[in-house]
Scaffold this active site. Structure first.
Site, PDB file in Angstrom:
ATOM      1  N   GLU A   7       2.068   6.329 -31.312  1.00 17.45           N
ATOM      2  CA  GLU A   7       3.483   6.697 -31.298  1.00 17.45           C
ATOM      3  C   GLU A   7       4.091   6.743 -32.699  1.00 17.45           C
ATOM      4  O   GLU A   7       5.050   7.444 -32.945  1.00 17.45           O
ATOM      5  CB  GLU A   7       4.245   5.686 -30.429  1.00 17.45           C
ATOM      6  CG  GLU A   7       5.669   6.070 -30.145  1.00 17.45           C
ATOM      7  CD  GLU A   7       6.189   5.409 -28.875  1.00 17.45           C
ATOM      8  OE1 GLU A   7       5.420   5.320 -27.893  1.00 17.45           O
ATOM      9  OE2 GLU A   7       7.350   4.976 -28.877  1.00 17.45           O
ATOM     10  N   ASP A 152       2.850   3.823 -27.219  1.00 18.65           N
ATOM     11  CA  ASP A 152       3.323   2.522 -26.723  1.00 18.65           C
ATOM     12  C   ASP A 152       3.167   2.413 -25.213  1.00 18.65           C
ATOM     13  O   ASP A 152       3.243   3.401 -24.483  1.00 18.65           O
ATOM     14  CB  ASP A 152       4.806   2.306 -27.088  1.00 18.65           C
ATOM     15  CG  ASP A 152       4.992   2.092 -28.589  1.00 18.65           C
ATOM     16  OD1 ASP A 152       3.981   2.133 -29.319  1.00 18.65           O
ATOM     17  OD2 ASP A 152       6.138   1.894 -29.009  1.00 18.65           O
ATOM     18  N   TYR A 365       8.032  -5.598 -38.120  1.00 18.91           N
ATOM     19  CA  TYR A 365       8.620  -4.488 -37.367  1.00 18.91           C
ATOM     20  C   TYR A 365       9.942  -4.904 -36.712  1.00 18.91           C
ATOM     21  O   TYR A 365       9.995  -5.893 -35.985  1.00 18.91           O
ATOM     22  CB  TYR A 365       7.614  -4.034 -36.305  1.00 18.91           C
ATOM     23  CG  TYR A 365       7.992  -2.743 -35.622  1.00 18.91           C
ATOM     24  CD1 TYR A 365       7.958  -1.542 -36.323  1.00 18.91           C
ATOM     25  CD2 TYR A 365       8.384  -2.731 -34.296  1.00 18.91           C
ATOM     26  CE1 TYR A 365       8.306  -0.358 -35.706  1.00 18.91           C
ATOM     27  CE2 TYR A 365       8.732  -1.544 -33.675  1.00 18.91           C
ATOM     28  CZ  TYR A 365       8.687  -0.364 -34.390  1.00 18.91           C
ATOM     29  OH  TYR A 365       9.039   0.800 -33.773  1.00 18.91           O
TER      30      TYR A 365
END
Length: 870
Positions: A7, A152, A365
């Site tokens: 992704e 994902d 992240y």
DNA sequence: GCAAGGTC
């Protein structure tokens, strides 16, 4: 060759690292897209990261913006909205293609569909949104022996993978395809996922696509309707959507509660006490009557009468209570946004800053729900890394010298990403101030999650004053624990003197305050984010931008969050004619529908058609009331722009934008009959003042409230010529140009009666042309000094923050020096930033800001003495 | 000049 599609770039990199036999994948590029090549079990593999959705759903081109027609079915005149429907629906170019949808009362898939505007039933196409990535993807797919979709592990991920697959199928129709499902970037998890490949779940992808279609259809139809009901000019979109509208409704509802609130009177009886005989002011403390709020004035007066002349207070009891506060849970996106909002960083800004810190390798992240550190995260190593930052060193050393580290755990546990934590030591000097502020918050939060509980001791003293009971309470930190490193949101200590039962205090003062109960507080941006999460509105990645969107379209203003008149009008209108869109229940119903599609119990087509039918059901009422709504919106916009009443003609004075200069000014609604205008004070937010206080007693023009960025608001009369705004002219120095030419000229600070702006001008301006700008705020004083760098006068400006001195020459070489030294501070690249491979970090930014500064200086209108001479 | 969802 095996192709793995993920992704995002980050995931492509991680998977390559975890699956490569050598552990060192080769970073390569296909066109401009990064890919990672490696060998795995003797086979050549390549991973490529998409950028989220690579396809964007949209209406066919003929239903999009048309120069002549505006948005289809709604023209800029607005008049055509009812007239075009349903008449125009029978006209080309659509009649041949889409005729079945356009007749009255036909059955579509079992739902009765009335006559409708086109858009509700318009077909939707998916167009490439990331052409470069699609090109790279196709290039690799052609060469691949097999393809693995590794997006994902969620609904949107399945849809992103499905869209990517459709693109690849155009060039590789027969290549075998499978799906890897993983939820953590660990060796075990990724190995397991790639050894147990499954098939792409098309039903799940279809569910996601239904969401896209329904959001677009409802959003576009209602947005076009609201915008065109009364077209306010380009750049004035009145938007609506499944998430943004219920979010706005939350804010509006809170405002309505506040408006409906009826304040109640109450009285507070309190006094200042001090240990007997103490002369020090520091020893005094506040004590409040045991009846914290008297509802009954007579009772309050009676109690006050008994104690007003009291001289002594006797301690009846001393209660001490220890309280421990556990350290906070690790940050996920929502809690990080909330904590940042409390520090004055809006959620949208926090996400931008977090993205930048993440790209610089300083934090992990930033889009996560997880609040539990994974076992694989080496907490000790993180602490060791952070000990490089001097501010954290003592805490880090204490943590490292103790036993094994124990971290707090939050309620949400997922394994796709770790909670947000610092991945490298940052150097405050090489970050933008706001970036450092957020990094500091994240780093301290991380250390706090490893810390000890904070122990506080609360003391409650009860006194007798002439038969009335008073209490006093204080709290003191005994063991700071995690608070030593994480002071955010901590209350100040309130220390009470050491007193025991039976001790006597002096009464220094007794007061009875009349008060009123306050309406419920507005949402802070942080609270609004939490409320959205509670209602299931938006996702961790979208909430911040949705709130920002509501500000951008001027539905919201200020912080704490306040709806504008426009925002309230939009909610009122939609609540009446399309209530579905104003409630979070549309989201929950959509979720149910998505689940059905994902389970195969319903089809995408059915769900979307049903949603179209629901929307079409409200179109009639919307179109019928188009003019009412247009008027309501126009009135609201005027009310939002209003700053007061015209002293000449009595009509409203509103904020306007000059067509010529694009600048703002205050003008009368009665124009062209009435020509009253005023300038807008620069660099402030302007608000009207209600009632009598909003009219200048001297000149009759409105008084307004001005709020400069990050400093205190003040009130002024908008009329610069008003005596209340007049300032005496001050001689601030001698004109160097005139001196050089053998004349004498005084440099005088004036305030223009036309624009209200302050500036310095030489008394011989016509000859020498010397003038300087001045700060527009603060009290101005002459110092008699001249600047050592350029010879221009130095003035003193006194503001709320204190006095400061400034050379009035914008081109002063001294300023360049200062700017250079400021920029230089940011130019140094820290060891940590280098280590983390910062590419587009602070260097570019600070160079840019330095450039902007010097360019601004040169383009300045101020004429320097040197220029005047030539 | 339209939404919300990914990510940059």
């Amino acid at each position: 060759m095996k192709l793995v599609v993920t992704e995002k770039n980050d995931a492509a990199q991680q998977i390559a690292r975890l699956l490569s036999t050598s552990g060192k994948p080769k970073a390569d590029k296909v066109y401009d897209t990064p890919v990672y090549r490696f060998s795995h079990d003797g086979e050549e593999w390549v991973t490529i990261g998409l950028r989220g959705h690579i396809m964007a759903p949209d209406f066919p081109p003929e239903l999009k913006y048309d120069r002549k027609e505006g948005w289809y079915g709604l023209t800029t005149e607005g008049e055509h909205l009812p007239a075009r429907l349903p008449d125009d629906l029978a006209k080309p170019p659509y009649e041949t293609k889409r005729k079945p949808f356009l007749k009255d009362g036909i059955d579509i898939k079992g739902w009765k569909v009335p006559s409708l505007p086109y858009l509700v039933w318009a077909p939707i196409e998916k167009l490439p949104a990331e052409k470069g990535i699609i090109r790279a993807l196709k290039n690799l797919a052609k060469k691949a022996d097999s393809i693995v979709i590794g997006t994902d592990f969620d609904r949107e991920g399945e849809l992103i993978g499905s869209d990517a697959l459709r693109q690849m199928r155009q060039v590789a129709p027969d290549t075998p395809v499978s799906r890897a499902r993983y939820s953590a970037f660990t060796k075990a998890e990724i190995d397991h996922a790639f050894q147990n490949l499954v098939e792409l779940d098309q039903d799940l992808a279809d569910a996601g696509e239904s969401r896209q279609y329904i959001d677009l259809i409802w959003g576009a139809v209602l947005t076009r309707y609201l915008t065109m009901a009364r077209f306010g000019g380009f750049g004035n979109v009145r938007s609506a959507g499944r998430v943004q509208t219920p979010t706005l409704a939350l804010v509006v509802q809170k405002e309505r509660e506040r408006q409906a609130f009826v304040p109640e009177d109450y009285w507070v009886l309190w006094g200042m006490l001090a240990p007997k005989g103490s002369a020090s002011e520091d020893d005094s403390f506040k004590a409040t009557h045991a009846t914290a709020r008297f509802k009954d004035k007579a009772a309050a007066d009676a109690a006050f009468a008994r104690v007003r002349d009291a001289s002594e207070a006797r301690v009846l009891s001393v209660e001490k209570r220890r309280r421990t506060t556990n350290p906070p849970a690790p940050f996920n996106t929502t809690t990080m946004q909330t904590a940042a909002a409390a520090e004055g960083i809006s959620p949208a800004r926090a996400m931008r800053l977090a993205e930048s810190l993440y790209m610089d390798g300083l934090i992990s992240y930033p889009r996560v729900d997880n609040t539990v550190y994974p076992k694989s995260l080496d907490l000790k190593a993180c602490v060791r890394t952070l000990s490089e930052v001097p501010q954290y060193r003592p805490t880090c050393q204490a943590l490292l010298s103790g036993g094994p580290l124990h971290a707090t755990r939050g309620k949400q546990e997922t394994t796709d990403h770790p909670p947000i934590y610092p991945t490298a030591a940052a150097d405050p000097g090489s970050l933008q101030p706001a970036e450092w502020k957020l990094y500091n918050l994240i780093a301290r939060r991380f250390l706090a999650t490893l810390g000890d509980p904070c122990v506080t001791e609360g003391t409650k003293l009860t006194f007798d004053v002439e038969g009335e009971r008073f209490t006093s309470s204080g709290t003191v930190v005994v063991e700071p624990g995690f608070r030593a490193i994480y002071p955010y949101g901590q209350r100040k200590d309130e220390q009470l003197p050491m007193l025991s039962e039976g001790d006597v205090c002096d009464v220094r003062k007794m007061t009875l305050d009349a008060k009123q109960t306050e309406p419920p507080a507005r949402y802070s941006q942080g609270r609004l984010i939490q409320e959205m999460e509670k209602c299931g509105l938006g996702t961790k990645s979208t909430r911040a931008s949705i709130i920002q969107r509501l500000y951008d379209v001027k539905y919201l203003k200020n912080d704490p969050v306040e709806p504008s008149q426009l925002g309230m009008a939009v909610i009122d209108a939609l609540t009446e004619y399309a209530p579905r869109i104003t409630s979070p229940s549309m989201t929950s119903e959509l979720e149910d529908d998505m689940t059905k599609v994902a389970e195969g119990a319903d089809t995408q087509e059915d769900v979307v058609t049903h949603s179209r039918a629901l929307l079409s059901g409200v179109m009639g009422a919307l179109i019928e009331h188009k003019d009412d709504l247009g008027n309501a919106i126009a009135d609201a916009v005027t009310a939002d722009a209003k700053v007061g009443v015209c002293p000449k003609c009595g009509r409203d004075l509103v904020m306007k934008t000059s067509a010529k200069t694009r600048g703002s000014f205050i003008g009368c609604m009665g124009w062209p009959d009435c020509d009253v205008t005023y300038p807008v004070p620069s660099k402030v937010k302007v608000e009207p003042i209600e009632g009598e206080a909003g009219v200048c007693p001297v000149c009759g023009a409105p008084r307004i409230k001005c709020k400069p960025f990050r400093s205190k608001a003040y009130e002024i009369c908008v009329n610069p010529a008003c005596p209340t705004n007049r300032e005496p002219d001050i001689v601030v120095g001698t004109c160097a140009v005139c001196e050089a030419d053998g004349r004498h000229g005084d440099l005088v600070a004036h305030k223009s009666e036309k624009t209200g702006r302050r500036f310095i001008r030489c008394t011989n301006y016509d000859v020498c042309g010397v003038s300087y700008p001045l700060p527009q705020r603060g009290e101005l004083h002459a110092t008699g000094e001249t600047c050592p760098d350029c010879g221009a006068p130095i003035v003193e400006v006194v503001t709320a923050r204190g006095p400061w001195r400034i050379c009035v020459n914008m081109n002063c070489p001294g300023k360049e020096k200062k700017a250079a030294s400021r920029a230089g501070r940011g130019r140094g690249t820290s060891a940590s930033a280098k280590a983390s491979g910062a590419k587009r970090g602070t260097r570019a930014k600070s160079t840019k800001s330095a450039k902007t500064k010097s360019a601004g200086g040169k383009s300045s209108k101020a004429k320097s003495p040197a220029k005047g001479e030539s």
